[in-house]
Design an enzyme around this catalytic site. Structure first.
Site, PDB file in Angstrom:
ATOM      1  N   ARG A 149       0.840  -1.716   7.592  1.00  0.00           N
ATOM      2  CA  ARG A 149       1.281  -0.305   6.812  1.00  0.00           C
ATOM      3  C   ARG A 149       2.471   0.309   7.916  1.00  0.00           C
ATOM      4  O   ARG A 149       2.742   1.420   7.470  1.00  0.00           O
ATOM      5  CB  ARG A 149       0.157   0.449   6.428  1.00  0.00           C
ATOM      6  CG  ARG A 149      -0.823   0.054   5.534  1.00  0.00           C
ATOM      7  CD  ARG A 149      -1.804   0.921   5.015  1.00  0.00           C
ATOM      8  NE  ARG A 149      -0.837   1.880   4.016  1.00  0.00           N
ATOM      9  CZ  ARG A 149      -1.575   3.010   3.525  1.00  0.00           C
ATOM     10  NH1 ARG A 149      -2.947   3.091   3.633  1.00  0.00           N
ATOM     11  NH2 ARG A 149      -0.975   3.780   2.809  1.00  0.00           N
TER      12      ARG A 149
ATOM     13  N   CYS B 242      -5.390   9.450  -2.952  1.00  0.00           N
ATOM     14  CA  CYS B 242      -4.379   8.475  -2.354  1.00  0.00           C
ATOM     15  C   CYS B 242      -3.156   8.404  -2.983  1.00  0.00           C
ATOM     16  O   CYS B 242      -2.179   8.279  -2.154  1.00  0.00           O
ATOM     17  CB  CYS B 242      -5.305   7.096  -2.076  1.00  0.00           C
ATOM     18  SG  CYS B 242      -6.598   6.842  -1.267  1.00  0.00           S
TER      19      CYS B 242
ATOM     20  N   HIS C 153     -11.277   7.357   5.108  1.00  0.00           N
ATOM     21  CA  HIS C 153     -10.228   8.470   5.069  1.00  0.00           C
ATOM     22  C   HIS C 153     -11.121   9.528   4.588  1.00  0.00           C
ATOM     23  O   HIS C 153     -11.895   9.543   3.968  1.00  0.00           O
ATOM     24  CB  HIS C 153      -9.122   8.534   4.452  1.00  0.00           C
ATOM     25  CG  HIS C 153      -8.154   7.572   5.210  1.00  0.00           C
ATOM     26  ND1 HIS C 153      -7.317   6.824   4.227  1.00  0.00           N
ATOM     27  CD2 HIS C 153      -7.645   7.481   6.226  1.00  0.00           C
ATOM     28  CE1 HIS C 153      -6.146   6.293   4.802  1.00  0.00           C
ATOM     29  NE2 HIS C 153      -6.571   6.454   6.035  1.00  0.00           N
TER      30      HIS C 153
ATOM     31  N   ASP D 196       0.552  -1.364  -0.025  1.00  0.00           N
ATOM     32  CA  ASP D 196       0.104  -0.141  -0.018  1.00  0.00           C
ATOM     33  C   ASP D 196       1.063   1.402   0.157  1.00  0.00           C
ATOM     34  O   ASP D 196       0.274   2.338   0.042  1.00  0.00           O
ATOM     35  CB  ASP D 196      -0.912  -0.028   1.278  1.00  0.00           C
ATOM     36  CG  ASP D 196      -2.104  -0.903   1.189  1.00  0.00           C
ATOM     37  OD1 ASP D 196      -2.382  -1.216  -0.104  1.00  0.00           O
ATOM     38  OD2 ASP D 196      -2.973  -1.096   2.069  1.00  0.00           O
TER      39      ASP D 196
ATOM     40  N   ARG E 290      -9.561   6.024  11.113  1.00  0.00           N
ATOM     41  CA  ARG E 290      -8.170   5.855  11.177  1.00  0.00           C
ATOM     42  C   ARG E 290      -7.202   6.735  11.741  1.00  0.00           C
ATOM     43  O   ARG E 290      -6.099   6.578  12.309  1.00  0.00           O
ATOM     44  CB  ARG E 290      -7.846   5.867   9.541  1.00  0.00           C
ATOM     45  CG  ARG E 290      -8.053   4.784   8.859  1.00  0.00           C
ATOM     46  CD  ARG E 290      -7.686   3.569   9.239  1.00  0.00           C
ATOM     47  NE  ARG E 290      -8.102   2.430   8.165  1.00  0.00           N
ATOM     48  CZ  ARG E 290      -7.450   2.030   7.128  1.00  0.00           C
ATOM     49  NH1 ARG E 290      -6.397   2.686   6.810  1.00  0.00           N
ATOM     50  NH2 ARG E 290      -7.969   1.115   6.189  1.00  0.00           N
TER      51      ARG E 290
END
Length: 265
Positions: A88, A256, A162, A63, A133
């Site tokens: 992540r 993103c 997000h 990611d 998040r």
């Protein structure tokens, strides 16, 4: 004015775990197609005259292509990311190291936050998401470090995990957003702050049409968000549709993949 973006080639992209509702490891992903689509996004920025810098991808971090999550850079200062999921986790230090090595003042965060995934910068304020998040205390940490007012907004739909999946700045003073992604109080704040905002419908939100990037004139947007594109054109924006369908299998779109590097101003 040309912008400066940081991106990461999806060299190791795959969908091997599920940390948001978009991710289905059993369905797999086409890494080569993801690379081609990402290259199309990068080329679109460069054709508009924007500068694109690259961070080296790291094997085992599929990611890392989603560069927006790696930091928040405002006024030439980099506020680092601390990821909510361990898969992540190493991305945060990698991105912060990239900035430190280039002379940017940096702050390693004490609180969980996912960079520009949940912090979107306008001229006078930073809009900050929480609910899935990013811890709300990270909003305070960012405000102290960056010296910009931070407005907290609560997200309520796990598909829009997000802030940058539910809202994007059109310019320094206005935004587009999907109302149903926000708590009642946060929606009231958005309506008060942005009475002339572009409102997206569910169909366009569900193809991550709001995970878009605007330079104030041109909007890079997922090609499937058809109604939103029409409204943006009606408002006078140049719309540049891109196909990032493979990266959307991990819950990502144009924004993103794009971390804006804002200099001292």
């Amino acid at each position: 004015m040309p912008k400066h973006f940081l991106m990461c080639r999806p060299e190791y992209f795959t969908v091997e775990y599920a940390i948001n509702p978009w991710m289905h490891p059993e369905a797999g992903a086409d890494r080569d197609l993801a690379v081609r689509q990402w290259e199309g996004l990068k080329a679109a920025y460069e054709e508009l005259g924007h500068q694109v810098s690259l961070i080296d991808p790291i094997d085992g971090l599929p990611d890392m292509v989603f560069a927006a999550n790696g930091a928040l850079v405002v006024g030439g200062r980099a506020y680092g990311a601390r990821f909510a999921y361990p898969q992540r986790g190493p991305e945060g230090p990698a991105y912060l190291r990239w900035f430190a090595e280039r002379g940017y003042p940096t702050l390693e965060p004490a609180h969980v936050n996912e960079g520009e995934g949940d912090f979107l910068t306008l001229d006078d304020v930073i809009l900050a998401g929480t609910g899935f998040r990013t811890d709300v205390v990270a909003h305070q940490e960012a405000q102290e470090y960056l010296g910009r007012p931070v407005i907290s907004l609560t997200l309520v739909d796990p598909r829009f995990y997000h802030l940058d999946t539910a809202l994007f700045p059109l310019d320094g003073r206005n935004v587009a957003y999907y109302p149903e992604a926000f708590s009642p109080g946060s929606l009231a704040v958005l309506r008060r702050m942005f009475p002339d905002a572009v409102i997206a419908n569910a169909r366009d939100a569900e193809v991550l049409g709001l995970n878009a990037v605007s330079d104030g004139k041109n909007v890079i947007i997922n090609a499937e968000a058809s109604d939103l594109q029409l409204e943006l054109k009606r408002r006078g924006y140049e719309v540049i549709p891109v196909d990032l369908s493979e990266l959307r299998k991990a819950g990502g779109g144009p924004k993103c993949c794009t971390l804006e590097i804002r200099g001292e101003n």
